[in-house]
Design an enzyme around this catalytic site. Structure first.
Site, PDB file in Angstrom:
ATOM      1  N   ASP A 160       0.862  -1.179   0.000  1.00 60.26           N
ATOM      2  CA  ASP A 160       0.000   0.000   0.000  1.00 60.26           C
ATOM      3  C   ASP A 160       0.896   1.225   0.000  1.00 60.26           C
ATOM      4  O   ASP A 160       2.133   1.101  -0.063  1.00 60.26           O
ATOM      5  CB  ASP A 160      -0.962  -0.002   1.205  1.00 60.26           C
ATOM      6  CG  ASP A 160      -2.286   0.688   0.874  1.00 60.26           C
ATOM      7  OD1 ASP A 160      -2.257   1.861   0.451  1.00 60.26           O
ATOM      8  OD2 ASP A 160      -3.349   0.049   1.031  1.00 60.26           O
TER       9      ASP A 160
ATOM     10  N   HIS B 104      -3.069   2.633  -4.874  1.00 61.54           N
ATOM     11  CA  HIS B 104      -2.541   2.376  -3.527  1.00 61.54           C
ATOM     12  C   HIS B 104      -1.137   1.788  -3.592  1.00 61.54           C
ATOM     13  O   HIS B 104      -0.818   0.854  -2.849  1.00 61.54           O
ATOM     14  CB  HIS B 104      -3.447   1.400  -2.769  1.00 61.54           C
ATOM     15  CG  HIS B 104      -4.638   2.057  -2.143  1.00 61.54           C
ATOM     16  ND1 HIS B 104      -4.551   2.810  -1.005  1.00 61.54           N
ATOM     17  CD2 HIS B 104      -5.948   2.078  -2.503  1.00 61.54           C
ATOM     18  CE1 HIS B 104      -5.759   3.264  -0.685  1.00 61.54           C
ATOM     19  NE2 HIS B 104      -6.622   2.836  -1.575  1.00 61.54           N
TER      20      HIS B 104
ATOM     21  N   ASP C 222      -9.027  -1.240  -5.379  1.00 59.26           N
ATOM     22  CA  ASP C 222      -9.913  -0.247  -4.756  1.00 59.26           C
ATOM     23  C   ASP C 222      -9.382   1.175  -4.921  1.00 59.26           C
ATOM     24  O   ASP C 222      -8.182   1.387  -5.090  1.00 59.26           O
ATOM     25  CB  ASP C 222     -10.074  -0.546  -3.262  1.00 59.26           C
ATOM     26  CG  ASP C 222      -8.747  -0.527  -2.522  1.00 59.26           C
ATOM     27  OD1 ASP C 222      -7.757  -1.026  -3.087  1.00 59.26           O
ATOM     28  OD2 ASP C 222      -8.679  -0.015  -1.391  1.00 59.26           O
ATOM     29  N   GLU C 223     -10.313   2.111  -4.862  1.00 62.24           N
ATOM     30  CA  GLU C 223     -10.027   3.548  -4.705  1.00 62.24           C
ATOM     31  C   GLU C 223      -8.947   4.052  -5.670  1.00 62.24           C
ATOM     32  O   GLU C 223      -8.004   4.714  -5.260  1.00 62.24           O
ATOM     33  CB  GLU C 223      -9.588   3.834  -3.259  1.00 62.24           C
ATOM     34  CG  GLU C 223     -10.651   3.489  -2.247  1.00 62.24           C
ATOM     35  CD  GLU C 223     -10.211   3.723  -0.808  1.00 62.24           C
ATOM     36  OE1 GLU C 223     -11.008   4.284  -0.062  1.00 62.24           O
ATOM     37  OE2 GLU C 223      -9.073   3.354  -0.438  1.00 62.24           O
TER      38      GLU C 223
ATOM     39  N   PHE D 108     -12.681  -3.442  11.450  1.00 62.34           N
ATOM     40  CA  PHE D 108     -12.285  -3.408  12.856  1.00 62.34           C
ATOM     41  C   PHE D 108     -11.308  -2.267  13.131  1.00 62.34           C
ATOM     42  O   PHE D 108     -10.812  -2.130  14.245  1.00 62.34           O
ATOM     43  CB  PHE D 108     -11.707  -4.754  13.282  1.00 62.34           C
ATOM     44  CG  PHE D 108     -12.688  -5.899  13.227  1.00 62.34           C
ATOM     45  CD1 PHE D 108     -14.051  -5.666  13.030  1.00 62.34           C
ATOM     46  CD2 PHE D 108     -12.270  -7.208  13.381  1.00 62.34           C
ATOM     47  CE1 PHE D 108     -14.960  -6.715  12.981  1.00 62.34           C
ATOM     48  CE2 PHE D 108     -13.166  -8.273  13.342  1.00 62.34           C
ATOM     49  CZ  PHE D 108     -14.509  -8.031  13.130  1.00 62.34           C
TER      50      PHE D 108
ATOM     51  N   THR E  73      -4.387  -0.266   9.280  1.00 63.53           N
ATOM     52  CA  THR E  73      -3.576   0.105  10.440  1.00 63.53           C
ATOM     53  C   THR E  73      -3.061   1.545  10.441  1.00 63.53           C
ATOM     54  O   THR E  73      -2.085   1.829  11.121  1.00 63.53           O
ATOM     55  CB  THR E  73      -2.388  -0.868  10.580  1.00 63.53           C
ATOM     56  OG1 THR E  73      -1.632  -0.835   9.365  1.00 63.53           O
ATOM     57  CG2 THR E  73      -2.867  -2.274  10.847  1.00 63.53           C
ATOM     58  N   GLU E  74      -3.707   2.441   9.687  1.00 64.92           N
ATOM     59  CA  GLU E  74      -3.273   3.846   9.770  1.00 64.92           C
ATOM     60  C   GLU E  74      -3.163   4.301  11.223  1.00 64.92           C
ATOM     61  O   GLU E  74      -2.230   5.007  11.591  1.00 64.92           O
ATOM     62  CB  GLU E  74      -4.281   4.763   9.055  1.00 64.92           C
ATOM     63  CG  GLU E  74      -4.255   4.686   7.561  1.00 64.92           C
ATOM     64  CD  GLU E  74      -5.287   3.698   7.024  1.00 64.92           C
ATOM     65  OE1 GLU E  74      -5.591   2.703   7.720  1.00 64.92           O
ATOM     66  OE2 GLU E  74      -5.788   3.924   5.906  1.00 64.92           O
TER      67      GLU E  74
HETATM   68  C1  ACM Z   1     -10.729  -0.472   1.280  1.00 62.36           C
HETATM   69  O1  ACM Z   1     -11.079  -0.337   2.467  1.00 62.36           O
HETATM   70  N1  ACM Z   1     -10.249   0.565   0.615  1.00 62.36           N
HETATM   71  C2  ACM Z   1     -10.817  -1.746   0.603  1.00 62.36           C
END
Ligand code: ACM
Ligand code: ZN
Length: 750
Positions: A208, A285, A340-341, A433, A472-473
């Site tokens: 990421d 990402h 994603d995104e 979570f 985990t940011e």
């Molecule tokens: C995601 O939470 N961007 C998959």
């Protein structure tokens, strides 16, 4: 009949054989097994572990036998040898593969566990089934059995027959090791905990923007440089400062897994019947790989571009090479490719991407992403694997062999099933979570059903299961990861294992209470439930009664009234009592012998004194501030960038900068006595104070959190201050007030 491979002491022991007996439907006094088994029937008597106890295994179940024996040696202090064979001779645990005719209804992962006073037998159609029977047996021992003892202890297990199998084949936990890095030893501990609750998929988010974590032979820079980022403070996440210096000076944050470590973790997981699904994020990402190999960016390259160029063949060459190395390390059928995104603005401005769209007759940037994923899908299919990606891969057309992981709700999963594809569910509503417990409580996770009503009965098999995601940011430490995961992971474990009709929230919570002691024994810093106040937590009056709902079994509520945080030696709450105005009570839940408090609950009584200031007019005064903070500063010591008047709390008054603070202040006009609910939400930190008393405290850096607090108020005018700050990324702040009559915002004129 096979005979024992090792010699046992000579005296005659009663022989016993495993028999298959239909189970009674009723469940009487079941030990606190999580997830709850399909069928559990209590029998007469109990089995007792002793010096004689052996684990006898047939059918190649040596690894499972060793797993059980290690646990039993630690739990009992007895030698517990493992012996190959097919029959116990009293006092033993027998492991075996079920005969073909006994495999119904166990399926691939089910088991039959029989505890009789003379012996214990576990059988499954596969070693995985036997392994899950072992996990159930462990949970039939008391929590103290999880603590290693120097003294031999003859634990008893109540006699019972259990027949059990999972509802879903994908019972997963996900961990992002990019935003924060976690060493192999921690991953093994995490896998151990997963196995105890019968999870079987570990989704390892290896790539990421925060760092590339998988060593590559062909692209060594990915971890030499791409695994080490400059961080404002060591270990602290900041999206604003993601850079990967060419030369390290030793102050960078990061880490990575060597290929040898990865193989070891994959093998360790396999011994726990957990498949590791690696995630190699693409096309977005993926800032570090593009920093290290700039030819993967668009033409012209974007500043901080974190999306691969979809027009360049170099991108596909790189990804196929990386995937080849990935397939070599990970035997998993499913390979996660992210998806994603993706910010596609770079593609819109790229010469090569535009040429690709023309050549391939692609009409939108979504179709370009779909083209990208199709090529990767073809590559993985050719190599005998199956692509899975986040639900954005549906946009622009799903690749022919792809499966979908639904996260933006369950709609992506439903759409995948409509297209006759497999889906895994992990909607933000129940399975994220990293969201606070206030936003996603354990109870809500428990109620999750991975098969939404929209799925026709005959198609439910296409839903593989569900998983919990740990981004985990905001989890820089191992303890924080465990705290966010537990106990929500137990709730999810039951949602993906136990048949829907056998789930029961009350019953789960009762069993969960007994698992806190187990988690204590395993030194898991789980989240304890907070004390539940039986009335408002802030009262404007001369005195008030403090009352809490009873603590769950095995727990106590402790409190202080002198301003100090509650500890295990603080006063224990017994029954309702009165406090006078000017008192702030701080209460937390503790286990009977635990040091660790739950999140704290504050109950305050404040005198409703104070004159109505003259010259009040409708509106809220606001001031904005510029600066970078990780906690709210004292805005009254700073010079505002701008001040003004607004009619509501929100980020509509924010300055242009990414990092800023806002103070909202004024008065609340209450026209009717009664209880009011204040719901404050923010990303990042915020604190609401009324008449000097803290109502909601969301200070610190975090994703969106929302909480509501009940306040008892008398008619009158109350000064309030709401402070908020944002450190970059998504921002929002909102305040809703509900009560017997509308509350008006007022401010001093001038
Ligand atoms: C995601 O939470 N961007 C998959
Ligand atoms: Zn491009």
């Amino acid at each position: 009949m096979e005979s024992k491979a090792a010699c046992v002491n000579g005296h005659n022991r009663a022989m016993w054989m495993l028999t298959v007996v239909p189970l009674a439907a009723s469940v009487a006094t079941m030990p606190p097994i999580v997830p709850r088994p399909v069928e559990y029937a209590r029998q007469q008597g109990a089995f007792e572990f002793s010096w004689d106890t052996e684990v006898i295994y047939a059918d190649g179940l040596q690894s499972e036998a060793e797993h059980l024996a290690r646990f039993l040696r630690s739990a009992t202090g007895f030698p517990v040898p493992t012996i190959q064979g097919s029959q116990g001779d009293g006092n033993d645990v027998l492991l075996r593969i079920a005969r073909a005719r006994d495999r119904d209804p166990l399926g691939e992962e089910g088991y039959r566990l029989e505890v009789e006073p003379q012996g214990i037998a576990i059988e499954g159609a596969t070693p995985a089934g036997v392994f899950y029977g072992i996990q159930t047996l462990k949970q039939m021992l008391p929590a103290e059995a999880l603590r290693r003892s120097d003294q031999p202890r003859s634990w008893q297990v109540p006699a019972a027959r259990v027949v059990d199998w999972p509802r879903f084949s994908w019972r997963g936990m996900h961990l992002d090791v990019s935003r924060h890095f976690f060493p192999p030893e921690f991953l093994k501990r995490f896998l151990d905990l997963m196995a105890l609750y019968k999870f079987n998929v570990f989704h390892w988010h290896l790539v990421d923007d925060g760092g590339w974590r998988m060593e590559s032979l062909r692209y060594p820079l990915l971890t030499e440089r791409g695994a080490w980022r400059d961080a404002p403070k060591r270990g602290e996440w900041s999206q604003a400062a993601l850079s990967f210096p060419e030369r390290r000076d030793g102050d960078e944050y990061g880490g990575y897994y060597t290929r040898r470590e990865i193989r070891e973790i994959v093998a360790y997981a396999a011994s726990l019947h957990i498949t590791i699904v690696p995630e190699i994020e693409m096309p977005g990402h993926t800032l570090p790989s593009i920093v290290c190999y700039p030819e993967l960016a668009c033409d012209p390259p974007g500043a901080n571009q974190n999306v691969y160029c979809a027009g360049s063949e170099k991108t596909f060459e790189f990804l196929e090479n990386i995937l080849e190395e990935t397939l070599d390390l990970f035997p998993s059928k499913y390979i996660h490719i992210g998806g994603d995104e993706v910010y596609k603005g770079w593609w819109a401005n790229c010469r090569r991407c535009q040429e690709r769209m023309e050549r391939e007759n692609l009409h939108s940037l979504d179709e370009l992403q779909s083209y990208f994923i199709r090529r990767i899908d073809a590559f993985l299919t050719e190599h005998g694997r199956t692509l899975i990606g986040w639900d954005e891969i549906l946009e622009g057309g799903l690749a022919p062999n792809a499966s979908v992981m639904s996260w933006r709700g369950v709609e992506g999963g439903i759409e995948a099933v409509r297209q006759n594809r497999h889906a895994v569910m992990c909607p933000t509503s129940h399975c994220y979570f990293d969201y606070s417990y206030a936003t996603t409580p354990t109870e809500e996770v428990y109620e999750f059903d991975p098969v939404p009503d929209e799925i026709p009965e005959g198609a439910a098999y296409l839903i593989l299961g569900a998983q919990g995601n740990l981004w985990t940011e905001w989890m820089p430490t191992e303890d924080r990861v465990l705290y966010m995961a537990f106990p929500r992971a137990l709730a999810l474990a039951e949602a993906v294992w136990t048949p829907k009709e056998r789930k029961d929230l009350e019953d789960f919570l009762a069993r969960l209470n007994e698992h806190y002691a187990r988690l204590d024994a395993l030194r898991v810093p789980y989240r304890l439930p907070s004390p539940v106040p039986a009335g408002p937590t802030l009262t404007f009056d001369d005195a008030m009664t403090v009352a809490f709902a009873p603590a769950p079994p095995g727990m106590v509520i402790r409190y202080t009234t002198d301003g100090t945080p509650p500890t295990r030696s603080s006063t224990r709450y017994q029954k309702p009592f009165e406090i006078r105005a000017g008192t702030v009570l701080r209460a937390a839940m503790f286990t009977l012998d635990g040091e660790q408090p739950s999140d704290e609950i504050r109950v305050a009584c404040v005198s409703p004194k104070g004159e109505r200031p003259a010259d009040l007019v409708p509106g809220i005064q606001y001031s904005t501030y510029l600066g970078s903070w990780s906690r709210l500063p004292d805005f009254s010591r700073l010079s505002p960038a701008e001040t003004g008047v607004t009619d509501r709390v929100g980020v509509h008054v924010k300055p242009r900068e990414e990092q800023y603070g806002i103070r909202f202040e004024g008065f609340l006009e209450v026209v009717e006595d009664g209880e009011y609910e204040f719901r404050l939400g923010s990303d990042d930190g915020s604190v609401l104070r009324i008449a000097g008393a803290t109502v909601v405290d969301h200070d610190g850096l975090h994703a969106y959190v929302e909480r509501s607090v009940r306040v008892k108020m008398k008619r009158g005018v109350y000064p309030f201050v709401l402070d908020f700050f944002e450190q970059g990324g998504a921002d929002s702040v909102s305040l809703r007030i509900e009560g017997p009559a509308p509350v008006r915002f007022l401010r001093s004129r001038g």
